[in-house]
Design an enzyme around this catalytic site. Structure first.
Site, PDB file in Angstrom:
ATOM      1  N   CYS A   1       0.811  -1.222   0.000  1.00  0.00           N
ATOM      2  CA  CYS A   1       0.000   0.000   0.000  1.00  0.00           C
ATOM      3  C   CYS A   1       0.842   1.270   0.000  1.00  0.00           C
ATOM      4  O   CYS A   1       0.320   2.366  -0.157  1.00  0.00           O
ATOM      5  CB  CYS A   1      -0.978  -0.006   1.159  1.00  0.00           C
ATOM      6  SG  CYS A   1      -2.154  -1.364   1.051  1.00  0.00           S
TER       7      CYS A   1
ATOM      8  N   HIS B   1      -9.301   4.022  -1.661  1.00  0.00           N
ATOM      9  CA  HIS B   1      -7.930   3.503  -1.632  1.00  0.00           C
ATOM     10  C   HIS B   1      -7.641   2.570  -2.808  1.00  0.00           C
ATOM     11  O   HIS B   1      -7.638   1.351  -2.656  1.00  0.00           O
ATOM     12  CB  HIS B   1      -7.714   2.788  -0.295  1.00  0.00           C
ATOM     13  CG  HIS B   1      -6.311   2.304  -0.061  1.00  0.00           C
ATOM     14  ND1 HIS B   1      -5.200   2.857  -0.656  1.00  0.00           N
ATOM     15  CD2 HIS B   1      -5.845   1.308   0.745  1.00  0.00           C
ATOM     16  CE1 HIS B   1      -4.116   2.217  -0.242  1.00  0.00           C
ATOM     17  NE2 HIS B   1      -4.478   1.278   0.601  1.00  0.00           N
TER      18      HIS B   1
END
Lengths: 389, 472
Positions: free
Chosen positions: A82, A336
């Site tokens: 991430c 996201h």
């Protein structure tokens, strides 16, 4: 050893809306983000000398060269879970700082919503298949029982503190036309939402999963004013890849990320920041879950250990607070798309420092910080990039 | 003299009330409840639990064999005993055998083990039996059959019950069966199979044995015989002259007919109550009968440190619903979670990681002395370049919950997936799924023990690993 400070500038940025782009594929999103950045910088695709592309699901540099029809230039694919978007940017900055290129592109993207699943998928090499079943909320939620236990905060109060973070980030998102969720929520809604990872994390404690892309045009600092009058300068690029000790060592406390602490100190040193809470105007941090944001604020030394209760209740990190955390809505409201997130965070910092953040506008001085994390408690990659005027 | 040197048992935590089954379908409800393996348990994992109970305090380097009796082996082709041997940390040289297909496998296993011990080819042999048989929905077998496991160690040192003699008769008889295609137990008309099969066979075998040894029923302290159901079992014991107080309970009311495990489970229950000098007449049934006469020795008093039937029988949770049981057993199709398809395990990686995954070994760094799990190439504490470690078995250590989550998003047959991060006594930390848990009982510092469970069944591969379970 030299530092990156003031050697590289951002002269153009682009970011798509983050949402379930069911009618767009990765190529559409890449082109949209890249062309916004090119236009913002006043350049053509042919002006890009090299590029870095960040994605966790795409493959190779061609995933960028093909949609943009880049004409036989080097493109490197970056993957760091991430933290991919921020590491993509960092690598691009270093190539410019090294004097190899003058103008480069850093772009992150992800197309998650074709998978037909809730949350993020798995992946990875075949293995013996014995690791506990789990999901990102399951992994990050392990912080919460330990944090609240350690600091003597009961479950109801803990849920409320996390709820306040969700309410704040939803509020900020409601002011952002590019965010996935543009609506306010109440504290009661946050606290009473269906559980995702009990006992602490409910639906509103989890960030949105979305599709999107974000891009930055980077150049040598001394050339920056040729592109625009208000370039933003890179002050620090830090990355820490943890050795994963916390998942094995019994002295890991599950109330902090050692990687965050180390990356923050590395970045503050490079930028010359002595008093982070005072010198930093705004920060985009990796609030994949509300408990993550809570812990990050302590790891970044904006609140003393165990004191987030007072800081949350005091509104320190709200849009009008001393240090606005996630003024664009954060992962929570903006969504996201993994590879894009680090550059989306940077996009908000860039717009804020240029005074172009609309209703979310903070004062235009000081530092803006990007904190981007990939992995989980006990083992992660943390990137901290700092920009300023 | 050879005989039993230790014993152990395992009864799953979950129980299903027979009244709840009858409520779903209407019709007659038999008494009591049945023990049911959790969705991550099978006959192999239950056998591991019983074997570990039996092996508590036992020198495993002297165990030269492991016999596993079941009619519900996870594999039709692939041994189960070899997996049990790794999970129970036996030597590679221990002879592993599956006694598959017959309800009489446990008593057969005891006679074979005795042959080995008496001949000197084995110092001791672990005989374990477990079953998890399925009765089709709405049928008698669904109410009758239960899941359990038991184990005894056969040897000739510190014998707690010597074997005085054994007798075996084989009888080709089709009373209960499952062909290769059958998922559920089938049977023939009950008056025929119970009369001409069970009662006639066991009765003749026991009478033959007693007459050979000039035994009267009064000379027997406990008659421990497999029973297909309560009434037929009681009828047999009465016809042989045994008083109800002499007749060991089948546990059918509390556990169910546990198939290949039933007689051995009864034997363990009898040993728990036995005193030196007692005589136990034991009989297994299935395609014939074995009769074994045990004489209890004073050593029995030194072998009480096992959970056994006593420890497990009241340690239970009655299932909130019959529907959940149907789901656990795959008897009804259910909607799958909107999550990625599970990835089958790599057999190569499973093989490479056997010692960690099946035997649950951690490693203690020789340089800094710190224990860590899973074993690392470089020590996670001191990063010593010598890379020398001592192997340490973690599976039988207790641990405490450091932190935890109940993950509702993870795909599971029984959500939420509870994951505990635990610290082992003596060092080492690991993240494990938590089995047999009530959500409310998982807290920071909750004591847990390790339990061997099935973590996936993909490509027909049963993949086993360890989970935590609250100490109760």
């Amino acid at each position: 050893m030299e530092t990156i400070k003031n050697r590289v500038a951002i002269v153009g940025m682009g970011c798509t809306t983050f949402k379930e782009h069911f009618n767009k594929d990765a190529d559409d999103l890449i082109v949209e983000a890249a062309f916004e950045a090119f236009e913002d910088a006043g350049i053509e695709p042919k002006d890009i000398q090299a590029a870095w592309v960040g994605t966790t699901q795409g493959t190779t540099g061609m995933s960028l060269a093909r949609p943009l029809k880049l004409q036989y230039i080097p493109v490197t694919r970056v993957e760091n879970m991430c933290a991919t978007g921020s590491d993509t940017f960092r690598n691009a900055c270093y190539a410019v700082a090294a004097g190899i290129y003058d103008v480069v592109l850093a772009l992150g993207f992800e197309k998650l919503k074709d998978a037909g699943i809730s949350g993020l998928g798995g992946g990875g090499y075949p293995n013996s298949g014995v690791e506990p079943r789990g999901t990102p909320p399951g992994s990050f939620s392990r912080l919460a029982p330990r944090y609240f236990h350690r600091y003597g905060i009961d479950q109801a109060k803990g849920k409320e503190l996390l709820g306040r973070i969700a309410v704040k980030n939803h509020h900020n998102g409601s002011l952002n036309p590019k965010a996935m969720f543009q609506r306010e929520i109440t504290l009661e809604q946050a606290i009473k939402a269906p559980l995702v990872a009990a006992p602490y994390l409910g639906l509103f404690d989890c960030c949105g999963v979305s599709d999107g892309a974000a891009a930055a045009v980077i150049c040598r600092a001394d050339m920056a004013k040729k592109f625009r009058p208000d370039p933003i300068f890179v002050k620090a690029c830090a990355l820490v890849s943890g050795p994963g000790e916390g998942q094995i060592r019994t002295d890991y406390d599950y109330t902090h990320f050692e990687e965050n602490t180390r990356a923050a100190q590395m970045a503050y040193r490079e930028a010359g920041i002595k008093n982070p809470l005072k010198e930093i105007t705004l920060a985009e941090v990796h609030d994949c879950f509300t408990i993550t944001e809570l812990v990050i604020c302590e790891d970044m030394a904006w609140a003393p250990r165990g004191k987030m209760k007072e800081f949350i209740e005091g509104g320190v990190f709200e849009l009008e607070g001393e240090l606005a955390v996630n003024p664009d809505g954060g992962l929570k409201s903006y969504g996201h798309p993994i590879g894009a997130s680090g550059l989306r965070m940077l996009y908000e910092c860039y717009k804020q420092l240029q005074g172009k953040a609309g209703p979310r506008q903070r004062k235009k001085d000081g530092y803006a910080v990007v904190h981007n994390l990939g992995g989980g408690p006990g083992g992660c990659n943390t990137a901290v990039n700092i920009v300023g005027l | 003299m050879a005989g039993i040197t230790s014993y152990g048992a395992y009864i799953p935590w979950n129980r299903l009330s027979r009244a709840d089954i009858a409520k779903a379908w209407g019709g007659f409800a038999a008494q009591g409840e049945k023990a049911i393996a959790n969705w991550d348990e099978d006959s192999l994992t239950m056998a591991v639990a019983a074997a570990l109970d039996c092996l508590k305090g036992v020198d495993r380097s002297a165990v030269d064999g492991l016999f596993f009796a079941t009619t519900s082996s996870p594999y039709r082709e692939k041994q189960a005993a070899s997996t049990i041997a790794l999970a129970t940390d036996l030597r590679r040289e221990a002879r592993c055998v599956d006694l598959d297909g017959s309800l009489r496998g446990a008593s057969t296993g005891i006679t074979l083990a005795l042959d080995g011990v008496k001949s000197g080819s084995a110092r001791s042999v672990l005989v374990t039996a477990a079953d998890s048989r399925m009765g089709a929905a709405q049928g008698e077998f669904e109410q009758l059959l239960g899941d359990a496991a038991a184990a005894v160690l056969i040897g000739n040192k510190n014998v707690i019950a010597t074997v005085e003699d054994t007798y075996t008769v084989t009888n080709e008889f089709i009373d209960l069966w499952r062909s290769a295609e059958d998922g559920y137990v089938r049977s023939w008309e009950d008056r025929f199979i119970l009369g001409e099969g069970y009662t006639a066979t066991v009765s003749a075998a026991v009478k033959q044995f007693m007459s050979k040894h000039k035994l009267t029923p009064k000379a027997i302290t406990k008659f421990v015989a497999y029973g297909p159901d309560l009434r037929t079992h009681q009828g047999l014991a009465k016809s042989l002259g045994f008083e109800p107080a002499q007749t060991q309970d089948t546990l059918i009311n509390a556990v169910g007919n546990s198939g290949a495990a039933e007689a051995l489970l009864m034997l363990v229950a009898a040993l728990e109550e036995a005193k030196a000098g007692d005589t136990i007449l034991f009989s297994g049934y299935g395609d014939g009968s074995d009769v074994i006469l045990f004489k209890v020795t004073p050593e029995i008093e030194k072998a009480r440190d096992h959970r056994g039937v006593k420890g497990y029988i009241n340690n239970k949770k009655v299932m909130p619903s019959y529907q959940k049981y149907l789901k656990w057993r795959g008897m009804i199709p259910t909607e799958s979670a909107r999550r990625p398809a599970p990835i089958p395990p790599s057999v190569t990686a499973m093989w490479r990681e056997q010692k960690k995954n099946l035997s649950l070994y951690g490693a203690k760094c020789m340089a800094c002395g710190k224990l860590q799990f899973p074993p690392q190439v470089l020590c996670v504490y001191c990063q010593d370049k010598g890379m020398k470690f001592e192997d340490v078995r973690m599976a039988e250590k207790q641990a405490k919950v450091f932190t935890f989550t109940h993950d509702y998003l993870a795909a599971s047959i029984d959500p939420p997936t509870t994951v505990t991060v635990v610290d082992f006594e003596g060092g080492g930390r690991g993240a494990f799924e938590c089995a047999d848990r009530d959500i409310a009982e998982i807290k920071i510092d909750t004591p847990v023990e390790m339990t061997f469970r099935k973590v996936s069944h993909l490509l027909g591969i049963h993949n086993y690993y360890w989970k935590t379970r609250p100490v109760r």
